[in-house]
Design a protein around this motif. Structure first.
Motif, PDB file in Angstrom:
ATOM      1  N   HIS A 256       0.927  -1.251   0.078  1.00 13.36           N
ATOM      2  CA  HIS A 256       0.064  -0.151   0.200  1.00 13.36           C
ATOM      3  C   HIS A 256       0.931   1.420   0.032  1.00 13.36           C
ATOM      4  O   HIS A 256       0.463   2.307  -0.841  1.00 13.36           O
ATOM      5  N   ALA A 257       2.262   1.158   0.812  1.00 11.05           N
ATOM      6  CA  ALA A 257       2.973   2.145   0.837  1.00 11.05           C
ATOM      7  C   ALA A 257       3.633   2.475  -0.512  1.00 11.05           C
ATOM      8  O   ALA A 257       3.802   3.687  -1.042  1.00 11.05           O
ATOM      9  N   PHE A 258       4.000   1.605  -1.430  1.00 11.15           N
ATOM     10  CA  PHE A 258       4.590   1.668  -2.743  1.00 11.15           C
ATOM     11  C   PHE A 258       3.319   2.390  -3.616  1.00 11.15           C
ATOM     12  O   PHE A 258       3.539   3.439  -4.266  1.00 11.15           O
ATOM     13  N   ALA A 259       2.382   1.991  -3.410  1.00 11.63           N
ATOM     14  CA  ALA A 259       1.240   2.455  -4.274  1.00 11.63           C
ATOM     15  C   ALA A 259       0.947   4.000  -3.954  1.00 11.63           C
ATOM     16  O   ALA A 259       0.688   4.625  -4.991  1.00 11.63           O
ATOM     17  N   LYS A 260       0.811   4.059  -2.772  1.00  8.00           N
ATOM     18  CA  LYS A 260       0.634   5.675  -2.624  1.00  8.00           C
ATOM     19  C   LYS A 260       1.902   6.730  -2.836  1.00  8.00           C
ATOM     20  O   LYS A 260       1.549   7.908  -2.993  1.00  8.00           O
ATOM     21  N   THR A 261       2.864   6.127  -2.909  1.00  8.15           N
ATOM     22  CA  THR A 261       4.109   7.068  -2.951  1.00  8.15           C
ATOM     23  C   THR A 261       4.788   7.072  -4.594  1.00  8.15           C
ATOM     24  O   THR A 261       5.719   7.801  -4.870  1.00  8.15           O
ATOM     25  N   LEU A 262       4.210   6.163  -5.420  1.00  9.74           N
ATOM     26  CA  LEU A 262       4.617   6.083  -6.744  1.00  9.74           C
ATOM     27  C   LEU A 262       4.163   7.465  -7.463  1.00  9.74           C
ATOM     28  O   LEU A 262       4.848   7.904  -8.559  1.00  9.74           O
ATOM     29  N   GLY A 263       3.020   7.897  -7.046  1.00  9.53           N
ATOM     30  CA  GLY A 263       2.343   9.150  -7.747  1.00  9.53           C
ATOM     31  C   GLY A 263       1.096   8.781  -8.256  1.00  9.53           C
ATOM     32  O   GLY A 263       0.787   7.670  -8.735  1.00  9.53           O
ATOM     33  N   ASP A 264       0.427  10.181  -8.275  1.00  7.71           N
ATOM     34  CA  ASP A 264      -1.009   9.804  -8.467  1.00  7.71           C
ATOM     35  C   ASP A 264      -1.271   9.771 -10.027  1.00  7.71           C
ATOM     36  O   ASP A 264      -2.179   9.379 -10.640  1.00  7.71           O
TER      37      ASP A 264
ATOM     38  N   HIS B  27      -0.179  -5.839 -20.723  1.00  5.98           N
ATOM     39  CA  HIS B  27      -0.761  -4.820 -20.445  1.00  5.98           C
ATOM     40  C   HIS B  27       0.165  -3.720 -20.433  1.00  5.98           C
ATOM     41  O   HIS B  27       0.061  -2.508 -20.043  1.00  5.98           O
ATOM     42  N   SER B  28       1.424  -3.837 -21.112  1.00  3.83           N
ATOM     43  CA  SER B  28       2.423  -2.923 -21.385  1.00  3.83           C
ATOM     44  C   SER B  28       2.756  -2.260 -20.254  1.00  3.83           C
ATOM     45  O   SER B  28       2.943  -0.974 -20.209  1.00  3.83           O
ATOM     46  N   ILE B  29       2.912  -2.842 -19.010  1.00  2.82           N
ATOM     47  CA  ILE B  29       3.338  -2.196 -17.853  1.00  2.82           C
ATOM     48  C   ILE B  29       4.711  -1.804 -17.713  1.00  2.82           C
ATOM     49  O   ILE B  29       5.703  -2.603 -18.195  1.00  2.82           O
ATOM     50  N   ASP B  30       5.193  -0.730 -17.366  1.00  2.00           N
ATOM     51  CA  ASP B  30       6.414  -0.107 -17.358  1.00  2.00           C
ATOM     52  C   ASP B  30       7.409  -0.778 -16.398  1.00  2.00           C
ATOM     53  O   ASP B  30       8.530  -0.915 -16.729  1.00  2.00           O
ATOM     54  N   VAL B  31       6.760  -1.132 -14.935  1.00  2.24           N
ATOM     55  CA  VAL B  31       7.620  -1.439 -14.104  1.00  2.24           C
ATOM     56  C   VAL B  31       7.158  -2.543 -13.222  1.00  2.24           C
ATOM     57  O   VAL B  31       5.920  -2.182 -12.869  1.00  2.24           O
ATOM     58  N   THR B  32       7.795  -3.478 -12.688  1.00  4.76           N
ATOM     59  CA  THR B  32       6.962  -4.503 -11.739  1.00  4.76           C
ATOM     60  C   THR B  32       7.880  -4.511 -10.220  1.00  4.76           C
ATOM     61  O   THR B  32       9.375  -4.537 -10.335  1.00  4.76           O
ATOM     62  N   ILE B  33       7.074  -4.104  -9.199  1.00  4.68           N
ATOM     63  CA  ILE B  33       7.961  -4.114  -7.997  1.00  4.68           C
ATOM     64  C   ILE B  33       7.512  -5.226  -7.193  1.00  4.68           C
ATOM     65  O   ILE B  33       6.216  -5.517  -7.009  1.00  4.68           O
ATOM     66  N   ILE B  34       8.205  -5.971  -6.729  1.00  7.40           N
ATOM     67  CA  ILE B  34       7.934  -7.263  -6.125  1.00  7.40           C
ATOM     68  C   ILE B  34       8.315  -6.897  -4.383  1.00  7.40           C
ATOM     69  O   ILE B  34       9.137  -6.631  -4.206  1.00  7.40           O
ATOM     70  N   GLY B  35       7.150  -6.944  -3.619  1.00  5.45           N
ATOM     71  CA  GLY B  35       7.136  -6.645  -2.480  1.00  5.45           C
ATOM     72  C   GLY B  35       7.679  -7.447  -1.399  1.00  5.45           C
ATOM     73  O   GLY B  35       8.750  -7.378  -0.896  1.00  5.45           O
ATOM     74  N   PRO B  36       7.209  -8.566  -1.317  1.00  6.57           N
ATOM     75  CA  PRO B  36       7.668  -9.816  -0.420  1.00  6.57           C
ATOM     76  C   PRO B  36       8.788 -10.502  -0.865  1.00  6.57           C
ATOM     77  O   PRO B  36       8.946 -10.451  -2.020  1.00  6.57           O
ATOM     78  N   GLU B  37       9.246 -11.470   0.063  1.00  6.52           N
ATOM     79  CA  GLU B  37      10.415 -12.261  -0.221  1.00  6.52           C
ATOM     80  C   GLU B  37      10.088 -13.612  -1.004  1.00  6.52           C
ATOM     81  O   GLU B  37      10.826 -14.065  -1.886  1.00  6.52           O
TER      82      GLU B  37
ATOM     83  N   ALA C 293       9.252  14.474   0.664  1.00  4.00           N
ATOM     84  CA  ALA C 293      10.441  15.512   0.451  1.00  4.00           C
ATOM     85  C   ALA C 293      10.529  15.733  -0.815  1.00  4.00           C
ATOM     86  O   ALA C 293      11.542  16.397  -1.456  1.00  4.00           O
ATOM     87  N   GLY C 294       9.477  15.283  -1.830  1.00  8.15           N
ATOM     88  CA  GLY C 294       9.579  15.519  -3.186  1.00  8.15           C
ATOM     89  C   GLY C 294      10.194  14.549  -4.121  1.00  8.15           C
ATOM     90  O   GLY C 294      10.569  14.785  -5.281  1.00  8.15           O
ATOM     91  N   VAL C 295      10.754  13.450  -3.378  1.00  8.91           N
ATOM     92  CA  VAL C 295      11.565  12.386  -4.160  1.00  8.91           C
ATOM     93  C   VAL C 295      10.764  11.706  -5.368  1.00  8.91           C
ATOM     94  O   VAL C 295       9.547  11.382  -4.910  1.00  8.91           O
ATOM     95  N   ASP C 296      11.144  11.431  -6.663  1.00 12.39           N
ATOM     96  CA  ASP C 296      10.437  10.756  -7.452  1.00 12.39           C
ATOM     97  C   ASP C 296      10.550   9.194  -7.013  1.00 12.39           C
ATOM     98  O   ASP C 296      11.491   8.921  -7.467  1.00 12.39           O
ATOM     99  N   VAL C 297       9.857   8.595  -6.235  1.00 10.92           N
ATOM    100  CA  VAL C 297      10.060   7.320  -5.697  1.00 10.92           C
ATOM    101  C   VAL C 297       9.848   6.438  -6.895  1.00 10.92           C
ATOM    102  O   VAL C 297      10.902   5.313  -7.045  1.00 10.92           O
ATOM    103  N   TYR C 298       8.950   6.675  -8.000  1.00  7.42           N
ATOM    104  CA  TYR C 298       8.925   5.792  -9.049  1.00  7.42           C
ATOM    105  C   TYR C 298      10.189   5.517  -9.765  1.00  7.42           C
ATOM    106  O   TYR C 298      10.674   4.568  -9.884  1.00  7.42           O
ATOM    107  N   GLU C 299      10.715   6.544 -10.323  1.00  9.24           N
ATOM    108  CA  GLU C 299      11.931   6.783 -10.999  1.00  9.24           C
ATOM    109  C   GLU C 299      13.333   6.140 -10.152  1.00  9.24           C
ATOM    110  O   GLU C 299      13.928   5.443 -10.996  1.00  9.24           O
TER     111      GLU C 299
END
Ligand code: AMP
Ligand code: GLY
Length: 429
Positions: free
Chosen positions: A16-24, A58-68, A303-309
């Motif tokens: 949920h934190a990843f989803a909230k901070t990647l950007g609207d 779905h031509s998704i740009d990036v995949t983030i794997i959360g758990p181990e 702090a304005g960091v581009d978490v996604y990039e």
């Protein structure tokens, strides 16, 4: 598909934190997600059997794997071989987390400080090492859902634990060996490095609260709360440099061994009294911490960091410049609400009340084990249910604000358990 799009694998507060901070402005899928991710306007919860096919279709740009678990199962390797951009290490590199003996051998080879450790396969071997179980830590070699580390309070508990581990009672972890470690003491710090395998950056440190109850009492859990950043009164500049050196040796060592580590590297360190306060690696994890992600990502985004990039760049060429000049003016704190019975068991289906309460500025909820029932109510769905997270100018203010929304007039559910002392070590009140 918008230019920025992500698949996040996992269903916890971290995801949920990843989803909230990647950007609207990012189109996000979370597999499988939770009630919180499902309620976000730019997020769709999905069930995905084959991530490579889903991402390609779905031509998704990036995949983030959360758990181990998916990392250890090799999902990042499958994705990379399908030319998908991934945040997460290879199956081989993830052994830093999945195999305690791999991690110990690696640290030996590369001169990284860790507690004295011996792998045993039976009780005779264990008894030859110690006759006082209160001086050692027992670690099942393998993934055990966060339960594989035991600090026995007596010889009887040690013997029973070892027998159970050899028998496979800890999800099978320990069947092929159990690591016996010298028991150290001192503050623990969660350090996160982002790395592309060659370069790395350290994120602001966090402190987790692993024990269930106030005052660090009760059983170990996945984490009952966290805060960030960690003040210099806890990690001095000299200790910081030593932790940075551990991160460098880890990244360089994995590369030199022919298995560069890409993604998020979690270094759990103890500032060991027995070593004059020097950092000692207690564990590596191949992923972000949960609940550390909830606070670290939040202050970066604030702090304005581009978490996604920043995360995306770990797959190819790390863009550490995104953190240059970082000026953290805020602190974040997160309080875990666990369901009745956690960590031994958990309770499902209890309605969570007060989620629509008006919270002070900077206070919000990260969902973890939540789901919607047939009436559309948000209900508990496992052990660590949700986190109340708060970001403010000071850690004291963040704590006051977060705790103000908990209870009968705020967020609550039947049987909830939470700690009242999150962030205490950094607070002045
Ligand atoms: P781990 O899953 O390896 O992080 O261990 C869980 C918790 O057990 C840590 O956060 C520490 O609080 C504690 N622990 C692990 N190893 C040691 C050790 N060698 N000495 C003292 N405490 C430890
Ligand atoms: N919070 C500890 C962990 O994620 O392993």
């Amino acid at each position: 598909m918008s230019e920025r799009s992500a698949l996040i694998i996992g269903n916890g507060g971290r995801e949920h934190a990843f989803a909230k901070t990647l950007g609207d402005n990012v189109t996000i899928y979370v597999a499988p997600g939770n009630a919180g991710t499902g309620l976000m306007s730019n997020v769709t919860n999905v069930v995905v059997d084959d991530p490579a096919t889903f991402v390609t279709e779905h031509s998704i740009d990036v995949t983030i794997i959360g758990p181990e678990a998916p990392l250890v199962a090799g999902v990042s390797d499958n994705l990379r071989s399908a030319d998908v951009t991934v945040v997460g290490p290879s199956q081989f590199a993830a052994q830093l987390e999945s195999s305690k003996s791999f991690a110990c051998n690696f640290m030996d080879k590369h001169g990284i400080a860790y507690p004295k450790s011996t792998t045993v396969h039976n009780l005779d071997q264990y008894n030859a090492i110690t006759d006082d179980a209160t001086t050692i830590v027992i670690k099942a070699d393998g993934l055990a859902g966060g339960k594989g580390v035991v600090l026995p309070e007596s010889n009887a508990v040690a013997t029973a634990t070892l027998e159970a581990m050899f028998d496979g009672a800890y999800d099978g972890a320990g069947k092929n060996g159990v690591v016996i470690q010298e028991r150290l003491s001192g503050p623990e710090v969660s350090a996160f490095a982002l790395t592309d395998g060659t370069d790395f950056v350290l994120l602001p440190f966090a402190q987790d609260h692993k024990r269930l109850k106030d005052g660090d009492k009760g059983p170990n859990t996945g984490g009952m709360g966290a805060y960030a950043p960690v003040p210099e009164s806890i990690v001095s500049p000299a200790q910081y440099e030593k932790i940075k050196d551990i991160a460098k040796k880890t990244v360089d060592g994995m590369k030199a061994d022919g298995h560069p580590y890409q993604g998020i590297l979690y270094i759990g360190v103890m500032l060991a009294q027995e070593r004059g306060g020097d950092p000692v690696v207690i564990e590596y994890n191949a992923r972000f911490g949960d609940p550390e992600a909830e606070v670290v990502l939040t202050i970066l985004a604030e702090a304005g960091v581009d978490v996604y990039e920043l995360l995306k760049s770990t797959d190819s060429k790390l863009n550490g410049e995104l953190l240059e000049g970082l000026n953290l003016t805020q602190s974040a704190l997160t309080i875990c609400f666990a369901s009745a019975g956690y960590p031994e068991s958990s309770h499902k289906g209890d309605e969570i009340l007060g989620l629509d309460t008006e919270f002070p500025d900077g206070v919000f909820v990260h969902h973890a084990a939540t789901t919607l029932n047939n009436d559309g109510d948000v209900v508990t769905n496992g052990g660590r249910v949700l986190y109340v997270t708060s970001v403010a100018d000071t850690i004291d203010e963040a704590a006051t604000n977060a705790y103000s929304v908990i209870g009968d007039n705020g967020v609550h559910f039947e049987g909830m358990q939470y700690r009242t002392d999150i962030g205490k070590q950094a607070r002045t009140t």
